[in-house]
Design a protein around this motif. Structure first.
Motif, short mmCIF file in Angstrom:
data_model
loop_
_atom_site.label_atom_id
_atom_site.label_comp_id
_atom_site.label_asym_id
_atom_site.label_seq_id
_atom_site.Cartn_x
_atom_site.Cartn_y
_atom_site.Cartn_z
N GLY A 73 42.34 35.05 39.56
CA GLY A 73 43.56 35.37 38.83
C GLY A 73 43.73 34.48 37.61
N ARG A 74 44.62 34.88 36.75
CA ARG A 74 44.88 34.11 35.52
C ARG A 74 45.32 32.68 35.81
NH1 ARG A 74 44.58 37.37 31.13
NH2 ARG A 74 44.83 39.60 31.49
N SER A 75 45.91 32.45 36.97
CA SER A 75 46.35 31.11 37.35
C SER A 75 45.20 30.23 37.83
CB SER A 75 47.40 31.20 38.45
OG SER A 75 46.80 31.67 39.65
N GLY A 76 44.01 30.87 38.03
CA GLY A 76 42.86 30.14 38.53
C GLY A 76 42.68 30.26 40.03
N THR A 77 43.56 30.99 40.69
CA THR A 77 43.49 31.19 42.12
C THR A 77 42.44 32.25 42.46
OG1 THR A 77 45.83 30.67 42.33
CG2 THR A 77 44.82 31.84 44.17
N VAL A 78 41.60 31.97 43.45
CA VAL A 78 40.62 32.95 43.91
C VAL A 78 41.38 34.00 44.72
CG1 VAL A 78 38.58 33.36 45.33
CG2 VAL A 78 38.71 31.30 43.90
N LEU A 79 41.33 35.25 44.24
CA LEU A 79 42.02 36.35 44.90
C LEU A 79 41.11 37.13 45.83
CD1 LEU A 79 43.89 37.71 41.75
CD2 LEU A 79 44.77 36.14 43.49
N PHE A 80 39.80 37.04 45.59
CA PHE A 80 38.83 37.80 46.37
C PHE A 80 37.50 37.08 46.28
CE2 PHE A 80 35.38 40.85 46.68
CZ PHE A 80 35.73 41.62 47.78
N ALA A 81 36.79 37.01 47.40
CA ALA A 81 35.44 36.44 47.43
C ALA A 81 34.66 37.15 48.52
CB ALA A 81 35.49 34.95 47.71
N GLN A 82 33.47 37.62 48.17
CA GLN A 82 32.63 38.29 49.16
C GLN A 82 31.18 38.25 48.72
OE1 GLN A 82 34.03 42.13 50.57
NE2 GLN A 82 31.94 42.82 50.87
N ARG A 83 30.28 38.00 49.66
CA ARG A 83 28.85 38.09 49.40
C ARG A 83 28.46 39.56 49.27
NH1 ARG A 83 27.76 33.19 48.57
NH2 ARG A 83 27.34 31.69 50.18
N GLY A 84 27.41 39.80 48.53
CA GLY A 84 26.90 41.16 48.39
C GLY A 84 27.44 41.85 47.16
N ALA A 85 27.58 43.15 47.27
CA ALA A 85 27.99 43.97 46.13
C ALA A 85 29.10 44.95 46.53
CB ALA A 85 26.80 44.72 45.57
N PRO A 86 30.30 44.43 46.81
CA PRO A 86 31.38 45.34 47.14
C PRO A 86 31.74 46.20 45.93
CG PRO A 86 32.23 43.13 46.80
CD PRO A 86 30.73 43.04 46.75
N GLY A 87 32.26 47.37 46.16
CA GLY A 87 32.65 48.25 45.07
C GLY A 87 33.94 47.81 44.42
N ALA A 88 34.20 48.37 43.24
CA ALA A 88 35.41 48.03 42.49
C ALA A 88 36.67 48.29 43.30
CB ALA A 88 35.45 48.80 41.17
N ASP A 89 36.68 49.38 44.08
CA ASP A 89 37.89 49.68 44.87
C ASP A 89 38.20 48.57 45.85
OD1 ASP A 89 35.51 50.42 46.21
OD2 ASP A 89 36.54 51.93 47.42
N VAL A 90 37.18 48.00 46.47
CA VAL A 90 37.37 46.91 47.43
C VAL A 90 37.84 45.66 46.70
CG1 VAL A 90 36.18 45.39 49.08
CG2 VAL A 90 35.65 47.84 49.02
N ILE A 91 37.18 45.34 45.61
CA ILE A 91 37.52 44.13 44.85
C ILE A 91 38.94 44.21 44.29
CG2 ILE A 91 36.93 42.73 42.83
CD1 ILE A 91 33.99 43.81 43.29
N LEU A 92 39.25 45.34 43.66
CA LEU A 92 40.55 45.49 43.00
C LEU A 92 41.69 45.62 43.98
CD1 LEU A 92 39.48 47.73 40.00
CD2 LEU A 92 40.06 45.29 39.98
N SER A 93 41.41 45.93 45.23
CA SER A 93 42.49 46.01 46.23
C SER A 93 43.16 44.65 46.40
CB SER A 93 41.96 46.53 47.56
OG SER A 93 41.13 45.59 48.19
N ALA A 94 42.49 43.57 46.02
CA ALA A 94 43.06 42.23 46.11
C ALA A 94 44.20 42.05 45.11
CB ALA A 94 41.98 41.17 45.86
N LEU A 95 44.29 42.92 44.13
CA LEU A 95 45.38 42.84 43.14
C LEU A 95 46.65 43.53 43.62
CD1 LEU A 95 43.40 43.57 39.85
CD2 LEU A 95 44.22 41.36 40.68
N ASP A 96 46.52 44.35 44.65
CA ASP A 96 47.69 45.11 45.14
C ASP A 96 48.64 44.26 45.96
OD1 ASP A 96 46.64 47.32 43.90
OD2 ASP A 96 45.64 48.04 45.70
#
Length: 96
Positions: A73-96
């Protein structure tokens, strides 16, 4: 898999997310690779693997890189972390 990363850029852009790849290859190597695969996002050279080490993306041998995705996030906080290649839908769900 490379084409899906390229194609998902519009999903990231719609959410205001800037993507980039980081690995130990040289800048020249990145330029050729990005051109070959028509990447529409920057690649960052990390030859001493300091970024990889800081983000716990080094393999046990200390040289290989374990593909890892972070959403920061813009504040520097890790919102999502995962090994491999998750899709955009999985990654962006962390913004919801």
């Amino acid at each position: 898999q490379l084409s899906s990363v390229r194609e998902e850029q519009s999903n990231y852009a719609a959410k205001g997310v800037q993507t980039f790849g980081v690995n130990p290859a040289s800048v020249e190597s990145h330029e050729k690779y990005a051109e070959k695969f028509k990447f529409n996002f920057p690649l960052v050279s990390d030859p001493d693997r300091r970024a990889a080490a800081a983000y716990h993306a080094l393999k046990p041998d200390g040289k290989g890189i374990a593909r890892t995705v972070y959403l920061i996030g813009r504040s520097g906080t890790v919102l999502f972390a995962q090994r491999g290649a998750p899709g955009a839908d999985v990654i962006l769900s962390a913004l919801d």
